[in-house]
Motif scaffolding. Sequence first.
Motif, short mmCIF file in Angstrom:
data_model
loop_
_atom_site.label_atom_id
_atom_site.label_comp_id
_atom_site.label_asym_id
_atom_site.label_seq_id
_atom_site.Cartn_x
_atom_site.Cartn_y
_atom_site.Cartn_z
N HIS A 32 27.16 19.91 -16.35
CA HIS A 32 28.24 20.86 -16.09
C HIS A 32 29.04 20.54 -14.71
O HIS A 32 30.32 20.74 -14.54
CB HIS A 32 27.71 22.41 -16.13
CG HIS A 32 28.80 23.41 -15.93
ND1 HIS A 32 29.31 24.27 -17.00
CD2 HIS A 32 29.44 23.80 -14.79
CE1 HIS A 32 30.32 24.91 -16.43
NE2 HIS A 32 30.24 24.75 -15.19
N ILE A 33 28.25 20.47 -13.56
CA ILE A 33 28.58 20.34 -12.43
C ILE A 33 29.51 19.25 -12.27
O ILE A 33 30.58 18.95 -11.75
CB ILE A 33 27.59 20.28 -11.45
CG1 ILE A 33 27.06 21.77 -11.15
CG2 ILE A 33 28.21 19.84 -9.87
CD1 ILE A 33 25.66 21.82 -10.28
N ARG A 34 29.14 17.96 -12.87
CA ARG A 34 29.98 16.70 -12.79
C ARG A 34 31.27 16.78 -13.54
O ARG A 34 32.08 16.21 -12.99
CB ARG A 34 28.90 15.76 -13.31
CG ARG A 34 27.82 14.95 -12.69
CD ARG A 34 26.96 14.10 -13.51
NE ARG A 34 26.03 13.40 -12.67
CZ ARG A 34 25.11 12.65 -13.17
NH1 ARG A 34 24.91 12.44 -14.63
NH2 ARG A 34 24.06 12.10 -12.36
N ALA A 50 21.30 13.30 -8.26
CA ALA A 50 22.12 13.24 -9.48
C ALA A 50 23.38 13.40 -9.04
O ALA A 50 24.57 13.11 -9.77
CB ALA A 50 21.57 13.95 -10.54
N LEU A 51 23.81 14.31 -7.93
CA LEU A 51 25.01 14.66 -7.53
C LEU A 51 25.53 14.06 -6.45
O LEU A 51 24.88 13.65 -5.24
CB LEU A 51 25.27 16.16 -7.31
CG LEU A 51 24.80 17.03 -8.69
CD1 LEU A 51 24.66 18.56 -8.44
CD2 LEU A 51 25.84 16.77 -10.02
N ARG A 52 27.05 13.85 -6.44
CA ARG A 52 27.51 12.93 -5.24
C ARG A 52 28.42 13.91 -4.29
O ARG A 52 29.45 13.42 -3.65
CB ARG A 52 28.61 11.95 -5.77
CG ARG A 52 29.61 12.32 -6.40
CD ARG A 52 30.70 11.01 -7.18
NE ARG A 52 31.66 11.51 -7.24
CZ ARG A 52 32.85 10.73 -7.54
NH1 ARG A 52 32.65 9.32 -7.34
NH2 ARG A 52 34.07 11.05 -7.85
N SER A 53 28.42 15.06 -4.46
CA SER A 53 29.08 16.16 -3.63
C SER A 53 28.93 15.99 -2.06
O SER A 53 27.90 15.50 -1.89
CB SER A 53 28.88 17.34 -4.14
OG SER A 53 29.46 17.72 -5.41
N ALA A 54 30.03 16.28 -1.23
CA ALA A 54 29.87 16.22 0.09
C ALA A 54 28.69 16.79 0.41
O ALA A 54 27.95 16.14 1.70
CB ALA A 54 31.12 16.47 0.67
N VAL A 55 28.32 17.77 0.11
CA VAL A 55 27.14 18.67 0.67
C VAL A 55 26.33 19.23 -0.67
O VAL A 55 26.98 19.72 -1.68
CB VAL A 55 27.58 20.02 1.42
CG1 VAL A 55 26.62 20.69 1.98
CG2 VAL A 55 28.37 19.40 2.70
N VAL A 56 25.03 18.75 -0.37
CA VAL A 56 23.97 19.28 -1.84
C VAL A 56 23.04 20.05 -1.15
O VAL A 56 22.34 19.69 -0.08
CB VAL A 56 23.61 18.06 -2.35
CG1 VAL A 56 22.73 18.58 -3.56
CG2 VAL A 56 24.68 17.38 -3.03
N GLU A 74 27.33 21.85 -3.73
CA GLU A 74 26.38 22.36 -4.82
C GLU A 74 25.21 22.90 -4.41
O GLU A 74 24.70 22.28 -3.39
CB GLU A 74 26.33 21.13 -5.86
CG GLU A 74 27.36 20.29 -6.03
CD GLU A 74 28.73 20.86 -6.62
OE1 GLU A 74 28.84 21.95 -6.94
OE2 GLU A 74 29.77 20.25 -6.47
N VAL A 75 24.55 23.82 -5.08
CA VAL A 75 23.27 24.46 -4.65
C VAL A 75 22.29 24.49 -5.80
O VAL A 75 22.85 24.93 -6.89
CB VAL A 75 23.66 25.66 -4.00
CG1 VAL A 75 22.23 26.40 -3.34
CG2 VAL A 75 24.41 25.64 -2.78
N ILE A 76 21.08 24.23 -5.71
CA ILE A 76 20.13 24.72 -6.74
C ILE A 76 18.96 25.86 -5.74
O ILE A 76 18.70 25.44 -4.65
CB ILE A 76 19.38 23.32 -7.07
CG1 ILE A 76 18.21 23.80 -8.03
CG2 ILE A 76 18.54 22.59 -5.94
CD1 ILE A 76 17.66 22.60 -8.70
N ALA A 77 18.77 26.62 -6.84
CA ALA A 77 17.66 27.62 -6.18
C ALA A 77 16.41 27.16 -7.18
O ALA A 77 16.60 27.48 -8.46
CB ALA A 77 17.92 28.98 -6.42
N THR A 78 15.46 26.58 -6.67
CA THR A 78 14.21 26.42 -7.32
C THR A 78 12.99 26.15 -6.49
O THR A 78 13.19 25.93 -5.15
CB THR A 78 14.45 24.81 -8.03
OG1 THR A 78 13.20 24.67 -8.77
CG2 THR A 78 14.77 24.00 -7.02
#
Length: 418
Positions: free
Chosen positions: A330-332, A356-362, A340-344
Amino acid sequence: MSDMRNLALQCREAADVLAQLSGEAKAKLLEAMAMAMEHDTDAILDANARDLATAEGKGVGAAMLDRLRLDPQRLGGITAALREVAGLPDPVGQITRDDVRPNGLRVQKVRVPLGVIAMIYEARPNVTADAAALCIKAGNGVILRGGSEAIHSNTAIAASLKRALREASVPDAALTLVEDLRRETILELVQLSDIVDLAIPRGGEGLIRFVAEHARVPVIKHYKGVCHLFVDAPADLALALKLVVDGKTSRPSACNSLETLLVHADIAPRFLPLAAAALRERGVELRGDAATRQLVPGVLPASEDDYAAEYLDLILSIAVVPDLEAAIAHIRRYTSDHTEVIATSDAANAEAFVHALRSAVVMVNASPRFSDGGELGLGAEIGISTTRLHAYGPMGLEALTVERFVVRGQGQTRAQGQ
Protein backbone atom coordinates in the motif's frame (compact mmCIF):
# COMPACT_ATOMS: atom_id res chain seq x y z
CA MET A 1 20.81 43.70 -17.98
CA SER A 2 17.58 42.70 -16.21
CA ASP A 3 16.92 43.59 -12.58
CA MET A 4 16.79 39.90 -11.62
CA ARG A 5 20.12 39.13 -13.25
CA ASN A 6 21.71 42.17 -11.62
CA LEU A 7 20.43 41.10 -8.18
CA ALA A 8 21.78 37.59 -8.73
CA LEU A 9 25.21 38.87 -9.78
CA GLN A 10 25.41 41.05 -6.66
CA CYS A 11 24.48 38.03 -4.55
CA ARG A 12 27.22 35.96 -6.18
CA GLU A 13 29.81 38.65 -5.44
CA ALA A 14 28.65 38.77 -1.82
CA ALA A 15 28.79 34.96 -1.64
CA ASP A 16 32.48 35.15 -2.53
CA VAL A 17 32.97 37.29 0.59
CA LEU A 18 30.97 34.89 2.77
CA ALA A 19 32.97 31.91 1.53
CA GLN A 20 36.12 33.45 3.00
CA LEU A 21 34.70 33.94 6.51
CA SER A 22 35.88 31.70 9.32
CA GLY A 23 33.49 29.47 11.18
CA GLU A 24 33.79 31.74 14.21
CA ALA A 25 32.94 34.84 12.17
CA LYS A 26 29.86 33.17 10.68
CA ALA A 27 28.69 32.03 14.11
CA LYS A 28 28.99 35.61 15.43
CA LEU A 29 27.10 36.87 12.40
CA LEU A 30 24.19 34.49 13.03
CA GLU A 31 24.10 35.48 16.70
CA ALA A 32 23.90 39.11 15.60
CA MET A 33 21.04 38.21 13.25
CA ALA A 34 19.11 36.59 16.11
CA MET A 35 19.63 39.67 18.26
CA ALA A 36 18.49 41.94 15.43
CA MET A 37 15.25 39.98 15.06
CA GLU A 38 14.64 40.11 18.81
CA HIS A 39 15.16 43.87 18.73
CA ASP A 40 12.62 44.13 15.88
CA THR A 41 10.02 41.76 17.37
CA ASP A 42 7.21 44.32 17.43
CA ALA A 43 7.84 45.45 13.86
CA ILE A 44 7.94 41.85 12.60
CA LEU A 45 4.72 40.89 14.38
CA ASP A 46 2.99 44.04 13.12
CA ALA A 47 4.03 43.17 9.57
CA ASN A 48 2.78 39.62 10.04
CA ALA A 49 -0.56 40.91 11.32
CA ARG A 50 -0.95 42.84 8.05
CA ASP A 51 -0.28 39.69 6.04
CA LEU A 52 -2.76 37.68 8.12
CA ALA A 53 -5.47 40.32 7.75
CA THR A 54 -5.01 40.36 3.97
CA ALA A 55 -5.04 36.55 3.78
CA GLU A 56 -8.16 36.25 5.92
CA GLY A 57 -9.86 38.86 3.75
CA LYS A 58 -9.14 36.72 0.69
CA GLY A 59 -10.61 33.63 2.37
CA VAL A 60 -7.31 31.75 2.61
CA GLY A 61 -7.71 28.31 4.20
CA ALA A 62 -6.83 27.37 7.76
CA ALA A 63 -3.71 25.38 6.78
CA MET A 64 -2.21 28.31 4.89
CA LEU A 65 -3.08 30.74 7.68
CA ASP A 66 -1.34 28.49 10.20
CA ARG A 67 1.81 28.42 8.08
CA LEU A 68 1.70 32.18 7.74
CA ARG A 69 1.03 33.08 11.37
CA LEU A 70 3.78 34.36 13.67
CA ASP A 71 3.46 35.00 17.41
CA PRO A 72 6.05 35.67 20.14
CA GLN A 73 6.53 31.94 20.72
CA ARG A 74 7.08 31.13 17.04
CA LEU A 75 9.34 34.13 16.63
CA GLY A 76 11.32 32.90 19.61
CA GLY A 77 11.61 29.56 17.88
CA ILE A 78 13.04 31.25 14.79
CA THR A 79 15.72 33.12 16.75
CA ALA A 80 16.50 29.94 18.70
CA ALA A 81 17.01 28.14 15.39
CA LEU A 82 19.40 30.91 14.26
CA ARG A 83 21.45 30.38 17.40
CA GLU A 84 21.33 26.60 17.02
CA VAL A 85 22.70 26.85 13.48
CA ALA A 86 25.36 29.27 14.75
CA GLY A 87 26.52 26.62 17.20
CA LEU A 88 26.70 23.78 14.68
CA PRO A 89 30.07 22.65 13.31
CA ASP A 90 31.07 24.56 10.20
CA PRO A 91 30.95 22.14 7.25
CA VAL A 92 33.12 24.34 5.03
CA GLY A 93 36.66 23.00 4.89
CA GLN A 94 35.77 19.59 6.31
CA ILE A 95 37.99 16.88 4.82
CA THR A 96 35.92 13.81 3.97
CA ARG A 97 38.69 11.80 2.29
CA ASP A 98 42.47 11.93 2.68
CA ASP A 99 44.58 9.42 0.71
CA VAL A 100 48.14 9.27 -0.56
CA ARG A 101 48.47 7.65 -3.98
CA PRO A 102 51.38 5.31 -4.86
CA ASN A 103 53.01 8.16 -6.80
CA GLY A 104 53.01 10.36 -3.68
CA LEU A 105 50.05 12.57 -4.62
CA ARG A 106 47.94 13.50 -1.61
CA VAL A 107 44.26 13.43 -2.61
CA GLN A 108 41.67 15.04 -0.38
CA LYS A 109 37.95 15.68 -0.72
CA VAL A 110 36.98 18.94 0.95
CA ARG A 111 33.58 20.55 1.53
CA VAL A 112 33.11 23.96 -0.09
CA PRO A 113 30.03 26.20 -0.46
CA LEU A 114 27.67 25.57 -3.36
CA GLY A 115 27.63 29.28 -4.23
CA VAL A 116 24.22 30.92 -4.77
CA ILE A 117 21.00 29.27 -3.60
CA ALA A 118 17.60 30.39 -4.92
CA MET A 119 14.92 29.80 -2.29
CA ILE A 120 11.38 30.00 -3.68
CA TYR A 121 8.64 29.56 -1.10
CA GLU A 122 5.08 30.26 -0.04
CA ALA A 123 3.42 31.37 3.17
CA ARG A 124 6.09 30.42 5.72
CA PRO A 125 7.91 33.59 6.88
CA ASN A 126 10.19 31.47 9.11
CA VAL A 127 11.81 30.20 5.90
CA THR A 128 13.26 33.68 5.35
CA ALA A 129 15.37 33.35 8.50
CA ASP A 130 15.97 29.60 8.34
CA ALA A 131 17.22 29.71 4.74
CA ALA A 132 19.41 32.73 5.44
CA ALA A 133 20.96 31.07 8.48
CA LEU A 134 21.76 27.79 6.78
CA CYS A 135 23.02 29.33 3.55
CA ILE A 136 25.24 31.86 5.31
CA LYS A 137 26.64 29.29 7.75
CA ALA A 138 27.56 27.13 4.74
CA GLY A 139 29.18 30.13 3.03
CA ASN A 140 26.50 30.60 0.35
CA GLY A 141 24.61 33.61 -0.88
CA VAL A 142 20.83 33.21 -0.89
CA ILE A 143 18.16 34.74 -3.10
CA LEU A 144 14.80 34.63 -1.35
CA ARG A 145 11.64 34.81 -3.40
CA GLY A 146 8.70 34.45 -1.02
CA GLY A 147 5.01 34.59 -1.82
CA SER A 148 2.74 37.62 -1.89
CA GLU A 149 0.80 36.34 1.12
CA ALA A 150 3.86 36.86 3.37
CA ILE A 151 5.50 39.86 1.72
CA HIS A 152 5.28 42.20 4.74
CA SER A 153 6.56 39.51 7.16
CA ASN A 154 9.40 38.50 4.83
CA THR A 155 10.43 42.10 4.24
CA ALA A 156 10.52 42.87 7.97
CA ILE A 157 12.56 39.76 8.78
CA ALA A 158 14.97 40.34 5.88
CA ALA A 159 15.49 43.96 6.97
CA SER A 160 16.64 42.79 10.42
CA LEU A 161 18.96 40.15 9.00
CA LYS A 162 20.47 42.49 6.39
CA ARG A 163 21.20 45.10 9.06
CA ALA A 164 23.24 42.49 10.94
CA LEU A 165 25.16 41.70 7.72
CA ARG A 166 26.02 45.34 7.14
CA GLU A 167 27.14 45.83 10.74
CA ALA A 168 29.50 42.86 10.27
CA SER A 169 30.91 44.45 7.08
CA VAL A 170 29.44 41.71 4.89
CA PRO A 171 27.67 42.86 1.70
CA ASP A 172 23.98 42.61 2.43
CA ALA A 173 23.38 41.29 -1.09
CA ALA A 174 24.43 37.93 0.42
CA LEU A 175 20.79 37.85 1.51
CA THR A 176 18.71 39.13 -1.39
CA LEU A 177 14.94 39.35 -1.02
CA VAL A 178 13.11 39.60 -4.35
CA GLU A 179 10.33 42.14 -3.95
CA ASP A 180 8.94 41.80 -7.48
CA LEU A 181 6.28 39.12 -6.95
CA ARG A 182 5.33 38.46 -10.56
CA ARG A 183 5.66 34.81 -11.54
CA GLU A 184 7.99 35.93 -14.32
CA THR A 185 10.65 36.69 -11.71
CA ILE A 186 10.65 33.02 -10.65
CA LEU A 187 10.98 31.97 -14.27
CA GLU A 188 13.94 34.27 -14.85
CA LEU A 189 15.62 33.36 -11.55
CA VAL A 190 15.60 29.60 -12.15
CA GLN A 191 17.02 30.02 -15.63
CA LEU A 192 20.16 31.88 -14.48
CA SER A 193 22.28 28.75 -14.86
CA ASP A 194 25.51 30.75 -15.04
CA ILE A 195 24.88 32.37 -11.62
CA VAL A 196 22.49 30.27 -9.53
CA ASP A 197 23.81 26.90 -8.36
CA LEU A 198 20.69 25.35 -6.84
CA ALA A 199 16.97 26.14 -6.58
CA ILE A 200 14.91 24.94 -3.62
CA PRO A 201 11.15 25.47 -3.96
CA ARG A 202 9.00 25.08 -0.83
CA GLY A 203 5.24 25.32 -1.07
CA GLY A 204 2.33 23.76 -2.87
CA GLU A 205 2.69 21.08 -5.52
CA GLY A 206 1.83 23.60 -8.25
CA LEU A 207 4.72 25.90 -7.34
CA ILE A 208 7.21 23.04 -7.17
CA ARG A 209 6.13 21.62 -10.51
CA PHE A 210 6.37 25.08 -12.10
CA VAL A 211 9.95 25.49 -10.87
CA ALA A 212 10.98 21.94 -11.82
CA GLU A 213 9.50 22.22 -15.31
CA HIS A 214 11.06 25.61 -16.15
CA ALA A 215 14.40 25.55 -14.33
CA ARG A 216 17.76 25.37 -16.04
CA VAL A 217 19.49 24.98 -12.68
CA PRO A 218 19.38 21.89 -10.42
CA VAL A 219 16.17 21.72 -8.36
CA ILE A 220 15.49 20.03 -5.02
CA LYS A 221 11.93 18.71 -5.28
CA HIS A 222 9.42 17.85 -2.56
CA TYR A 223 5.98 17.71 -4.13
CA LYS A 224 4.01 16.62 -1.07
CA GLY A 225 4.13 14.64 2.15
CA VAL A 226 1.84 11.61 2.18
CA CYS A 227 3.08 10.12 5.46
CA HIS A 228 1.93 6.65 6.57
CA LEU A 229 1.77 4.86 9.92
CA PHE A 230 1.39 1.08 9.96
CA VAL A 231 0.23 -0.42 13.26
CA ASP A 232 1.53 -3.99 13.26
CA ALA A 233 -0.14 -6.90 15.05
CA PRO A 234 2.56 -7.06 17.77
CA ALA A 235 2.41 -3.29 18.41
CA ASP A 236 2.00 -1.75 21.83
CA LEU A 237 -1.46 -0.29 21.28
CA ALA A 238 -1.02 2.53 23.80
CA LEU A 239 2.20 3.56 22.05
CA ALA A 240 0.56 3.30 18.63
CA LEU A 241 -2.36 5.45 19.79
CA LYS A 242 0.05 8.18 20.90
CA LEU A 243 1.76 8.12 17.50
CA VAL A 244 -1.56 8.39 15.64
CA VAL A 245 -2.84 11.29 17.71
CA ASP A 246 0.44 13.21 17.66
CA GLY A 247 1.09 12.48 13.99
CA LYS A 248 -2.31 13.78 12.89
CA THR A 249 -3.24 16.51 15.36
CA SER A 250 -0.10 18.21 16.71
CA ARG A 251 0.23 20.34 13.55
CA PRO A 252 -1.89 19.01 10.68
CA SER A 253 -0.72 21.74 8.28
CA ALA A 254 2.87 20.45 8.34
CA CYS A 255 4.23 18.22 5.58
CA ASN A 256 5.36 15.66 8.19
CA SER A 257 1.87 15.18 9.60
CA LEU A 258 0.19 11.78 9.30
CA GLU A 259 -2.15 11.37 6.32
CA THR A 260 -2.84 7.60 6.19
CA LEU A 261 -3.21 5.01 8.97
CA LEU A 262 -2.77 1.32 8.12
CA VAL A 263 -3.83 -1.23 10.74
CA HIS A 264 -3.13 -4.98 10.84
CA ALA A 265 -6.40 -6.92 10.57
CA ASP A 266 -5.63 -8.99 13.71
CA ILE A 267 -5.72 -5.93 15.99
CA ALA A 268 -8.05 -3.67 14.03
CA PRO A 269 -11.18 -4.64 16.08
CA ARG A 270 -9.41 -3.52 19.26
CA PHE A 271 -7.33 -0.60 17.99
CA LEU A 272 -9.52 1.21 15.50
CA PRO A 273 -12.40 2.08 17.87
CA LEU A 274 -9.84 3.50 20.36
CA ALA A 275 -8.06 5.48 17.66
CA ALA A 276 -11.30 6.75 16.14
CA ALA A 277 -12.59 7.98 19.51
CA ALA A 278 -9.33 9.79 20.30
CA LEU A 279 -9.13 11.39 16.85
CA ARG A 280 -12.78 12.44 16.71
CA GLU A 281 -12.42 14.02 20.14
CA ARG A 282 -9.82 16.29 18.50
CA GLY A 283 -11.98 17.11 15.49
CA VAL A 284 -10.46 14.72 12.94
CA GLU A 285 -12.60 13.59 10.00
CA LEU A 286 -12.06 9.89 9.23
CA ARG A 287 -12.23 8.25 5.80
CA GLY A 288 -11.73 4.50 5.49
CA ASP A 289 -12.09 1.32 3.49
CA ALA A 290 -14.95 -1.14 3.93
CA ALA A 291 -13.25 -3.02 6.76
CA THR A 292 -12.68 0.21 8.68
CA ARG A 293 -16.26 1.37 8.18
CA GLN A 294 -17.55 -1.97 9.45
CA LEU A 295 -15.53 -1.63 12.66
CA VAL A 296 -16.14 2.09 13.22
CA PRO A 297 -19.61 3.43 12.38
CA GLY A 298 -19.75 6.85 10.77
CA VAL A 299 -16.42 6.70 8.94
CA LEU A 300 -16.72 8.17 5.45
CA PRO A 301 -15.73 6.06 2.43
CA ALA A 302 -12.12 6.54 1.30
CA SER A 303 -11.38 6.84 -2.42
CA GLU A 304 -8.20 6.26 -4.39
CA ASP A 305 -7.65 10.01 -4.31
CA ASP A 306 -7.90 10.00 -0.50
CA TYR A 307 -5.06 7.50 -0.16
CA ALA A 308 -2.88 9.68 -2.41
CA ALA A 309 -3.86 12.94 -0.70
CA GLU A 310 -1.78 15.33 1.36
CA TYR A 311 -4.66 16.81 3.36
CA LEU A 312 -2.70 19.28 5.52
CA ASP A 313 -5.86 19.32 7.60
CA LEU A 314 -7.71 17.36 10.30
CA ILE A 315 -8.59 14.53 7.90
CA LEU A 316 -7.17 11.00 8.02
CA SER A 317 -7.43 8.07 5.61
CA ILE A 318 -7.55 4.57 7.14
CA ALA A 319 -7.17 1.06 5.70
CA VAL A 320 -7.11 -2.38 7.30
CA VAL A 321 -4.42 -4.66 5.84
CA PRO A 322 -3.93 -8.43 6.32
CA ASP A 323 -0.18 -8.36 7.02
CA LEU A 324 3.11 -6.45 6.85
CA GLU A 325 3.57 -7.23 3.16
CA ALA A 326 0.20 -5.69 2.33
CA ALA A 327 1.07 -2.58 4.33
CA ILE A 328 4.34 -2.22 2.42
CA ALA A 329 2.53 -2.71 -0.90
CA HIS A 330 0.00 0.00 0.00
CA ILE A 331 2.75 2.45 0.94
CA ARG A 332 4.72 1.74 -2.23
CA ARG A 333 1.61 2.46 -4.27
CA TYR A 334 0.73 5.79 -2.67
CA THR A 335 3.99 7.05 -1.17
CA SER A 336 5.40 10.50 -1.85
CA ASP A 337 8.79 9.27 -0.52
CA HIS A 338 8.56 11.55 2.51
CA THR A 339 8.13 9.67 5.81
CA GLU A 340 6.81 6.21 6.78
CA VAL A 341 6.37 4.81 10.30
CA ILE A 342 5.82 1.35 11.75
CA ALA A 343 4.54 0.74 15.27
CA THR A 344 5.66 -2.74 16.30
CA SER A 345 7.39 -4.69 19.06
CA ASP A 346 8.72 -7.25 16.56
CA ALA A 347 12.31 -6.35 15.68
CA ALA A 348 12.30 -8.52 12.54
CA ASN A 349 9.16 -6.82 11.23
CA ALA A 350 10.66 -3.43 11.96
CA GLU A 351 13.80 -4.25 9.97
CA ALA A 352 11.76 -5.68 7.10
CA PHE A 353 9.72 -2.46 6.98
CA VAL A 354 12.83 -0.25 7.03
CA HIS A 355 14.59 -2.18 4.28
CA ALA A 356 11.54 -2.60 2.03
CA LEU A 357 10.78 1.11 1.72
CA ARG A 358 12.91 3.76 0.03
CA SER A 359 11.30 6.90 1.50
CA ALA A 360 13.58 9.69 2.67
CA VAL A 361 12.77 9.00 6.34
CA VAL A 362 11.64 5.67 7.79
CA MET A 363 10.80 5.44 11.50
CA VAL A 364 10.17 2.71 14.05
CA ASN A 365 7.91 3.52 17.02
CA ALA A 366 8.25 7.31 16.64
CA SER A 367 5.94 10.06 15.41
CA PRO A 368 6.33 11.21 11.79
CA ARG A 369 6.42 14.75 13.21
CA PHE A 370 10.10 14.14 13.99
CA SER A 371 10.84 14.15 10.25
CA ASP A 372 12.30 17.62 10.52
CA GLY A 373 15.84 18.94 10.27
CA GLY A 374 15.80 20.55 13.69
CA GLU A 375 14.44 17.42 15.39
CA LEU A 376 16.99 15.24 13.61
CA GLY A 377 19.92 17.36 14.80
CA LEU A 378 20.51 19.44 11.67
CA GLY A 379 19.55 22.76 13.23
CA ALA A 380 16.98 24.53 11.07
CA GLU A 381 16.30 22.78 7.78
CA ILE A 382 16.24 24.48 4.40
CA GLY A 383 13.85 21.91 3.00
CA ILE A 384 13.10 18.24 2.58
CA SER A 385 14.26 16.50 -0.56
CA THR A 386 12.25 13.60 -1.93
CA THR A 387 14.43 13.61 -5.03
CA ARG A 388 17.58 11.50 -5.06
CA LEU A 389 19.91 14.27 -6.08
CA HIS A 390 22.87 15.11 -3.83
CA ALA A 391 20.57 15.26 -0.79
CA TYR A 392 17.64 13.10 0.35
CA GLY A 393 15.35 13.87 3.27
CA PRO A 394 15.63 16.91 5.60
CA MET A 395 18.44 19.15 4.39
CA GLY A 396 20.82 20.91 6.75
CA LEU A 397 24.23 22.50 6.42
CA GLU A 398 26.11 19.68 4.72
CA ALA A 399 23.49 19.55 1.96
CA LEU A 400 24.40 23.16 1.12
CA THR A 401 28.01 22.27 0.40
CA VAL A 402 29.67 20.15 -2.25
CA GLU A 403 32.80 18.01 -2.04
CA ARG A 404 35.65 18.88 -4.35
CA PHE A 405 39.10 17.34 -4.82
CA VAL A 406 42.22 19.08 -3.53
CA VAL A 407 45.40 17.42 -4.80
CA ARG A 408 48.87 18.17 -3.39
CA GLY A 409 52.01 17.02 -5.13
CA GLN A 410 55.75 17.52 -5.42
CA GLY A 411 56.04 17.92 -9.18
CA GLN A 412 54.51 14.59 -10.24
CA THR A 413 53.76 14.30 -13.95
CA ARG A 414 51.78 11.70 -15.87
CA ALA A 415 53.73 9.56 -18.35
CA GLN A 416 53.00 10.13 -22.02
CA GLY A 417 50.28 7.91 -23.42
CA GLN A 418 48.65 7.18 -20.06
